[in-house]
Design an enzyme around this catalytic site. Structure first.
Site, PDB file in Angstrom:
ATOM      1  N   HIS A  70      -2.495  -2.908  -9.450  1.00 50.36           N
ATOM      2  CA  HIS A  70      -3.362  -2.269  -8.874  1.00 50.36           C
ATOM      3  C   HIS A  70      -4.551  -2.996  -8.655  1.00 50.36           C
ATOM      4  O   HIS A  70      -4.771  -3.966  -9.674  1.00 50.36           O
ATOM      5  CB  HIS A  70      -3.836  -0.989  -9.270  1.00 50.36           C
ATOM      6  CG  HIS A  70      -4.552  -0.079  -8.355  1.00 50.36           C
ATOM      7  ND1 HIS A  70      -5.604  -0.100  -8.194  1.00 50.36           N
ATOM      8  CD2 HIS A  70      -4.066   0.788  -7.593  1.00 50.36           C
ATOM      9  CE1 HIS A  70      -5.943   0.810  -7.155  1.00 50.36           C
ATOM     10  NE2 HIS A  70      -5.114   1.414  -6.673  1.00 50.36           N
ATOM     11  N   ASP A  76       2.003   5.459  -6.847  1.00 51.09           N
ATOM     12  CA  ASP A  76       3.178   5.358  -6.033  1.00 51.09           C
ATOM     13  C   ASP A  76       4.445   5.461  -7.010  1.00 51.09           C
ATOM     14  O   ASP A  76       5.664   6.064  -6.911  1.00 51.09           O
ATOM     15  CB  ASP A  76       3.487   4.283  -5.105  1.00 51.09           C
ATOM     16  CG  ASP A  76       2.574   4.234  -4.036  1.00 51.09           C
ATOM     17  OD1 ASP A  76       2.478   5.657  -3.464  1.00 51.09           O
ATOM     18  OD2 ASP A  76       2.066   3.513  -3.606  1.00 51.09           O
ATOM     19  N   HIS A  89       0.888  -1.138  -0.211  1.00 53.06           N
ATOM     20  CA  HIS A  89       0.124   0.065   0.017  1.00 53.06           C
ATOM     21  C   HIS A  89       0.978   1.241  -0.070  1.00 53.06           C
ATOM     22  O   HIS A  89       1.683   1.283  -0.974  1.00 53.06           O
ATOM     23  CB  HIS A  89      -0.893  -0.095   1.224  1.00 53.06           C
ATOM     24  CG  HIS A  89      -1.963   1.009   1.184  1.00 53.06           C
ATOM     25  ND1 HIS A  89      -2.373   1.734   0.339  1.00 53.06           N
ATOM     26  CD2 HIS A  89      -2.956   1.189   2.276  1.00 53.06           C
ATOM     27  CE1 HIS A  89      -3.431   2.446   0.774  1.00 53.06           C
ATOM     28  NE2 HIS A  89      -3.777   2.250   1.867  1.00 53.06           N
TER      29      HIS A  89
HETATM   30  N1  ACO Z   1       5.323  -6.966  -9.724  1.00 50.96           N
HETATM   31  C1  ACO Z   1       5.310  -8.174 -10.133  1.00 50.96           C
HETATM   32  N2  ACO Z   1       4.065  -9.044 -10.229  1.00 50.96           N
HETATM   33  C2  ACO Z   1       3.081  -8.336  -9.782  1.00 50.96           C
HETATM   34  C3  ACO Z   1       2.933  -7.014  -9.407  1.00 50.96           C
HETATM   35  C4  ACO Z   1       4.127  -6.543  -9.356  1.00 50.96           C
HETATM   36  N3  ACO Z   1       4.071  -5.254  -8.690  1.00 50.96           N
HETATM   37  N4  ACO Z   1       1.474  -6.842  -8.774  1.00 50.96           N
HETATM   38  C5  ACO Z   1       1.026  -7.980  -9.010  1.00 50.96           C
HETATM   39  N5  ACO Z   1       1.917  -9.091  -9.732  1.00 50.96           N
HETATM   40  C6  ACO Z   1       1.309 -10.280 -10.208  1.00 50.96           C
HETATM   41  C7  ACO Z   1       1.041 -11.180  -8.904  1.00 50.96           C
HETATM   42  O1  ACO Z   1       2.155 -11.856  -8.572  1.00 50.96           O
HETATM   43  C8  ACO Z   1       0.032 -12.019  -9.417  1.00 50.96           C
HETATM   44  O2  ACO Z   1       0.621 -13.038 -10.224  1.00 50.96           O
HETATM   45  P1  ACO Z   1       0.118 -14.563 -10.427  1.00 50.96           P
HETATM   46  O3  ACO Z   1      -1.339 -14.312 -10.798  1.00 50.96           O
HETATM   47  O4  ACO Z   1       1.083 -15.169 -11.239  1.00 50.96           O
HETATM   48  O5  ACO Z   1       0.232 -15.084  -8.858  1.00 50.96           O
HETATM   49  C9  ACO Z   1      -0.862 -11.189 -10.131  1.00 50.96           C
HETATM   50  O6  ACO Z   1       0.009 -10.153 -10.921  1.00 50.96           O
HETATM   51  C10 ACO Z   1      -2.058 -10.340  -9.688  1.00 50.96           C
HETATM   52  O7  ACO Z   1      -1.605  -9.687  -8.465  1.00 50.96           O
HETATM   53  P2  ACO Z   1      -2.121  -9.588  -7.043  1.00 50.96           P
HETATM   54  O8  ACO Z   1      -1.144  -9.283  -6.063  1.00 50.96           O
HETATM   55  O9  ACO Z   1      -3.174 -10.902  -6.783  1.00 50.96           O
HETATM   56  O10 ACO Z   1      -3.158  -8.480  -7.604  1.00 50.96           O
HETATM   57  P3  ACO Z   1      -4.018  -7.567  -6.324  1.00 50.96           P
HETATM   58  O11 ACO Z   1      -5.144  -7.119  -7.068  1.00 50.96           O
HETATM   59  O12 ACO Z   1      -4.181  -8.429  -5.000  1.00 50.96           O
HETATM   60  O13 ACO Z   1      -2.715  -6.425  -5.911  1.00 50.96           O
HETATM   61  C11 ACO Z   1      -1.154  -4.929  -5.516  1.00 50.96           C
HETATM   62  C12 ACO Z   1      -2.510  -5.385  -6.206  1.00 50.96           C
HETATM   63  C13 ACO Z   1      -1.078  -5.139  -3.995  1.00 50.96           C
HETATM   64  C14 ACO Z   1      -1.157  -3.340  -5.635  1.00 50.96           C
HETATM   65  C15 ACO Z   1      -0.316  -5.797  -6.433  1.00 50.96           C
HETATM   66  O14 ACO Z   1      -0.263  -5.217  -7.621  1.00 50.96           O
HETATM   67  C16 ACO Z   1       1.376  -5.224  -5.636  1.00 50.96           C
HETATM   68  O15 ACO Z   1       1.559  -5.829  -4.728  1.00 50.96           O
HETATM   69  N6  ACO Z   1       1.697  -4.344  -6.300  1.00 50.96           N
HETATM   70  C17 ACO Z   1       3.270  -3.851  -5.768  1.00 50.96           C
HETATM   71  C18 ACO Z   1       3.116  -3.015  -4.763  1.00 50.96           C
HETATM   72  C19 ACO Z   1       2.535  -1.490  -4.820  1.00 50.96           C
HETATM   73  O16 ACO Z   1       2.976  -0.894  -5.773  1.00 50.96           O
HETATM   74  N7  ACO Z   1       1.444  -1.139  -4.170  1.00 50.96           N
HETATM   75  C20 ACO Z   1       0.914   0.052  -4.352  1.00 50.96           C
HETATM   76  C21 ACO Z   1      -0.559   0.225  -4.705  1.00 50.96           C
HETATM   77  S1  ACO Z   1      -1.104   1.801  -5.265  1.00 50.96           S
HETATM   78  C22 ACO Z   1      -1.184   2.579  -3.754  1.00 50.96           C
HETATM   79  O17 ACO Z   1      -1.111   2.421  -2.650  1.00 50.96           O
HETATM   80  C23 ACO Z   1      -1.176   4.166  -4.008  1.00 50.96           C
END
Ligand code: ACO
Length: 370
Positions: free
Chosen positions: A255, A307, A216
């Site tokens: 996201h 971010d 987050h």
């Molecule tokens: N890098 C690499 N792979 C990713 C990333 C990433 N940044 N984000 C998602 N994925 C992949 C996951 O590993 C997953 O792969 P899989 O299906 O092979 O297991 C798939 O994409 C789906 O990802 P989830 O984490 O299930 O998606 P969710 O909607 O739950 O997560 C989240 C969203 C938590 C933001 C995720 O994209 C993430 O962890 N991003 C990195 C952290 C980040 O940038 N957070 C900021 C959010 S915006 C804010 O707070 C203003």
């Protein structure tokens, strides 16, 4: 009670309440109280947008003036709060210090009503955010300038330097992007706490706890660390390939709602290009971001989130990296308080159910000697 309804992990795609504050959409749109984010970013001030979020309508001139002076008059923080923050010591992370400062504020503030407590938290969060890195390291707190604008004031307290008009304008846009985002993890946390009828200080401290995580709010700091590690656009492809191969998350990408584009990231990308040009700086940071964005889209179909672009903007404005998440909090607190009010009006305890999958029928035996 009938059998509990099973929902996807992480409440993915589940609407758990109604809100009138903001709406983000998978198509890449975001509205605050009905107004598109791009429209507000182009025309409104941070104070107007913050008022809109907490009150529901754009302010009249009189309301705006009163709001600005109300924030300014509530920015002074008790020495007792700074003493608690100082005691945490130099190794503590600023976001932990900020959370502790807000908890301490809840004990020493004597505001008589919820509305005044919220006004106090909103005003002081920015001052505490600016000081949560300095104070535990033994420096004296930096105070706000009387009558200065919210964004300009915070930037000045964070960096202790005179920013250009454009730099102040850009920083205000970053704050505006961070202001609110419907049921994100920290706002949901705030609503859970509000639903127990706890006070706004408790809710804000809980919001800060949820914001800290790198999935987050903590992602902006992690994204900047990564940009510094990758160093130049020519390294972007190899970095992404290696991170994905190792199953690492690339910070600042992906996201829960936006699957193609985060409108806030795209606005910030434009500001970054313009800011570097206006500062007369080499544009390699912009090109690095652009290269990483292209790589992540090509290899994983994941868009850059807010971010990812807020981080290099704050870096270019001279803000220290450990302060990025506190800056996020200084703005998002207005959204949290709007959610606090909505939840209190709903007056319903948030208490979901869980499917128990552990053992049953075990029998107690006292600890043995072995
Ligand atoms: N890098 C690499 N792979 C990713 C990333 C990433 N940044 N984000 C998602 N994925 C992949 C996951 O590993 C997953 O792969 P899989 O299906 O092979 O297991 C798939 O994409 C789906 O990802 P989830 O984490 O299930 O998606 P969710 O909607 O739950 O997560 C989240 C969203 C938590 C933001 C995720 O994209 C993430 O962890 N991003 C990195 C952290 C980040 O940038 N957070 C900021 C959010 S915006 C804010 O707070 C203003």
């Amino acid at each position: 009670m009938s059998a509990p309804i099973k929902v996807p992990k992480g409440l993915y795609g589940v609407a758990v309440t109604e809100t009138r504050i903001a709406k983000s959409d998978a198509d890449g749109s975001l509205i605050y109280r009905g107004y598109p984010i791009a429209d507000l970013a182009a025309h409104a001030t941070f104070e107007e947008a913050a008022w809109l979020i907490i009150k529901g309508t754009l302010p009249t001139r009189g309301e705006l003036d009163e709001f600005i002076s109300s924030i300014g008059s509530r920015m002074e923080v008790s020495a007792k709060v700074y003493a608690v923050m100082r005691d945490l010591g130099r190794d503590s992370h600023p976001i932990d210090v900020l959370r502790t400062g807000i908890s301490a504020l809840g004990s020493v503030d004597s505001e008589p009503t919820v509305a005044l407590q919220q006004a106090s938290i909103e005003a002081k969060m920015s001052v505490l955010a600016a000081n949560c890195h300095r104070v535990p390291r033994g420096s004296g707190p930096r105070g706000p300038k009387p009558a200065a604008r919210f964004g300009a004031n915070l930037l000045q307290m964070l960096t202790d330097r005179e920013a250009s008009e454009y730099e102040e304008w850009v920083f205000e846009r970053v704050l505006m992007m961070y202001l609110e985002h419907d049921l994100n993890a920290s706002s949901f946390t705030v609503r859970v706490v509000a639903s127990t009828r706890a006070d706004p200080y408790a809710a804000a401290a809980a919001g800060l706890a949820a914001l800290k995580g790198p999935l987050h709010g903590g992602a902006n700091e992690a994204a900047m660390d990564m940009l510094l590690e990758v160093r130049g656009p020519d390294n972007a492809s190899a970095y992404v390939m290696s991170a994905l191969k190792d199953g690492k998350k690339v910070m600042g990408f992906g996201h829960r709602v936006y699957k193609k584009l985060d409108p806030r990231a795209q606005l910030c990308k434009g500001y970054l290009r313009e800011l570097l040009k206006k500062q007369g700086t080499d544009d390699s940071l912009y090109r690095l971001c652009d290269a990483l964005e292209n790589e992540m889209w090509e290899r994983k179909k994941l868009p850059a989130n807010l971010d990812f672009y807020a981080a290099p903007l704050m870096y270019s404005l001279g803000i220290e990296i450990p302060l990025y998440t506190p800056v996020f909090a200084a703005s998002r607190v207005f959204g949290w308080m709007a959610h606090y009010d909505e939840q209190v009006a709903e007056d319903r305890l948030i208490r979901p159910d869980a499917t128990y999958v552990g053992p049953t029928g075990l029998k107690y035996s006292p600890p043995g000697s072995g």
